[in-house]
Design a protein around this motif. Sequence first.
Motif, PDB file in Angstrom:
ATOM      1  N   GLU A  60       0.828  -1.210   0.000  1.00  0.00           N
ATOM      2  CA  GLU A  60       0.000   0.000   0.000  1.00  0.00           C
ATOM      3  C   GLU A  60       0.856   1.251   0.000  1.00  0.00           C
ATOM      4  OE1 GLU A  60      -3.552   2.076   2.656  1.00  0.00           O
ATOM      5  OE2 GLU A  60      -2.954   0.002   3.042  1.00  0.00           O
ATOM      6  N   GLU A  61       1.912   1.259   0.783  1.00  0.00           N
ATOM      7  CA  GLU A  61       2.807   2.417   0.833  1.00  0.00           C
ATOM      8  C   GLU A  61       3.560   2.594  -0.483  1.00  0.00           C
ATOM      9  OE1 GLU A  61       4.007   2.588   5.574  1.00  0.00           O
ATOM     10  OE2 GLU A  61       5.003   1.170   4.237  1.00  0.00           O
ATOM     11  N   GLU A  62       3.963   1.476  -1.093  1.00  0.00           N
ATOM     12  CA  GLU A  62       4.665   1.549  -2.371  1.00  0.00           C
ATOM     13  C   GLU A  62       3.755   2.107  -3.459  1.00  0.00           C
ATOM     14  OE1 GLU A  62       7.695   1.747  -4.713  1.00  0.00           O
ATOM     15  OE2 GLU A  62       7.958   0.887  -2.708  1.00  0.00           O
ATOM     16  N   GLU A  63       2.504   1.707  -3.429  1.00  0.00           N
ATOM     17  CA  GLU A  63       1.541   2.235  -4.399  1.00  0.00           C
ATOM     18  C   GLU A  63       1.361   3.735  -4.198  1.00  0.00           C
ATOM     19  OE1 GLU A  63      -1.119   2.687  -7.419  1.00  0.00           O
ATOM     20  OE2 GLU A  63       0.174   0.965  -6.982  1.00  0.00           O
ATOM     21  N   LEU A  64       1.313   4.187  -2.959  1.00  0.00           N
ATOM     22  CA  LEU A  64       1.182   5.615  -2.670  1.00  0.00           C
ATOM     23  C   LEU A  64       2.389   6.370  -3.180  1.00  0.00           C
ATOM     24  CD1 LEU A  64      -0.278   7.986  -1.359  1.00  0.00           C
ATOM     25  CD2 LEU A  64       0.799   7.353   0.824  1.00  0.00           C
ATOM     26  N   ARG A  65       3.597   5.794  -2.989  1.00  0.00           N
ATOM     27  CA  ARG A  65       4.807   6.458  -3.462  1.00  0.00           C
ATOM     28  C   ARG A  65       4.791   6.573  -4.991  1.00  0.00           C
ATOM     29  NH1 ARG A  65      10.718   4.817  -1.370  1.00  0.00           N
ATOM     30  NH2 ARG A  65      10.197   2.771  -2.248  1.00  0.00           N
ATOM     31  N   ARG A  66       4.363   5.511  -5.679  1.00  0.00           N
ATOM     32  CA  ARG A  66       4.282   5.567  -7.146  1.00  0.00           C
ATOM     33  C   ARG A  66       3.279   6.627  -7.597  1.00  0.00           C
ATOM     34  NH1 ARG A  66       4.834  -0.182  -6.867  1.00  0.00           N
ATOM     35  NH2 ARG A  66       2.557  -0.395  -6.887  1.00  0.00           N
ATOM     36  N   GLU A  67       2.176   6.744  -6.871  1.00  0.00           N
ATOM     37  CA  GLU A  67       1.163   7.735  -7.221  1.00  0.00           C
ATOM     38  C   GLU A  67       1.723   9.149  -7.068  1.00  0.00           C
ATOM     39  OE1 GLU A  67      -2.328   9.774  -8.162  1.00  0.00           O
ATOM     40  OE2 GLU A  67      -1.699   7.710  -8.573  1.00  0.00           O
ATOM     41  N   ILE A  68       2.428   9.392  -5.983  1.00  0.00           N
ATOM     42  CA  ILE A  68       3.037  10.712  -5.764  1.00  0.00           C
ATOM     43  C   ILE A  68       4.077  10.983  -6.845  1.00  0.00           C
ATOM     44  CG2 ILE A  68       4.494  12.068  -4.221  1.00  0.00           C
ATOM     45  CD1 ILE A  68       3.147  10.627  -1.876  1.00  0.00           C
ATOM     46  N   ALA A  69       4.912   9.992  -7.153  1.00  0.00           N
ATOM     47  CA  ALA A  69       5.974  10.164  -8.147  1.00  0.00           C
ATOM     48  C   ALA A  69       5.412  10.467  -9.535  1.00  0.00           C
ATOM     49  CB  ALA A  69       6.848   8.912  -8.194  1.00  0.00           C
ATOM     50  N   SER A  70       4.219   9.952  -9.842  1.00  0.00           N
ATOM     51  CA  SER A  70       3.626  10.178 -11.169  1.00  0.00           C
ATOM     52  C   SER A  70       3.277  11.639 -11.403  1.00  0.00           C
ATOM     53  CB  SER A  70       2.379   9.311 -11.339  1.00  0.00           C
ATOM     54  OG  SER A  70       1.329   9.754 -10.495  1.00  0.00           O
TER      55      SER A  70
END
Length: 324
Positions: A60-70
């Motif tokens: 879940e945290e990794e998905e959030l980081r990818r979303e922010i990075a996008s």
Amino acid sequence: LEEAKLFILEGDVAHFRLALILLDNAIEVMMHRVIENELQRASRYGRMLENFLLGPLDAEEEELRREIASHVVPASRQKQIRRYFGEKVKFLSEDRDRIPQASARALMHLHEYRNETQHQDHVRPESVRPVVLVLFDIATDLLVRLEPGMTEWASDEDHTWLERYGFAERFGPCADVLRGRISAQLRSGLPLDTTGVRDALVTHLTDRLEAMDSELGFVAENSSVGPDRALTLKAIQFWNADSSRRPIKQGPELEVFVPPHDLGSLTRWREAVEGLSTIDDKLDMFDRFATIEDEFEPLEKMIDDTVSAIDNAIQSEIDRIRGK
């Protein structure tokens, strides 16, 4: 946009040229305003990413980081976007989906026209009218589409200009309604419907192709190659492939030369122009128009230059005979 419309209504090449420059600038300003908001948001996401937890993360945290990075736009990319018109268009059409792809393709073509007229002092008299009409069509669409965020009116307390667009009160209409009505009224009185744009584009291309055909006949009648139009077209491209070559009669070099274009090319371009009548979307229509124009323009210049050279040679011979 108001001034550009007045220039368009004047209807001459000089005013179309001014309208082209104004419209291109207005569009870049509209893009700039939206881009600055987008890049500010991107910078906030960048700071969030910098403060994100390091090390292994759960799913879940990794998905959030990818979303922010996008949402992050690197500093080098931001610099390119702020500096170049084409990068602005690409960012708002591909990265942010704020400009339709058809509009983006047309804007890239149209910006080249603007660069020619502003930086190279080159105006295309035959195409400047349809080019400006298409650009005005896009500009008034982007006036509505590119919502810039917070909007303030600074009119020194004089808001009578709103009355020109049917707004009797200073406050009341939301920004979308305001820009939509202004856009609609700016467009009124101009041939921006599909039929009007198509007629302008088709007439322009047809006239140029007919002129090329006529000039090709002139070269065939007055060059050393002879009356064969196909061979004449080949010879014109042969001469222009190497500026050191002089116009010659038929010979082995000319015989083995394979030209980029033949008489069939002229036929294909005419058919492509006729095909514009099957396209209902104005921006797709202009994209095809610009493709056709880009394809035949190099050959058109070769033929024009050859005609000029023959004209000069004829005039020089007349002057010689007259003893001048």
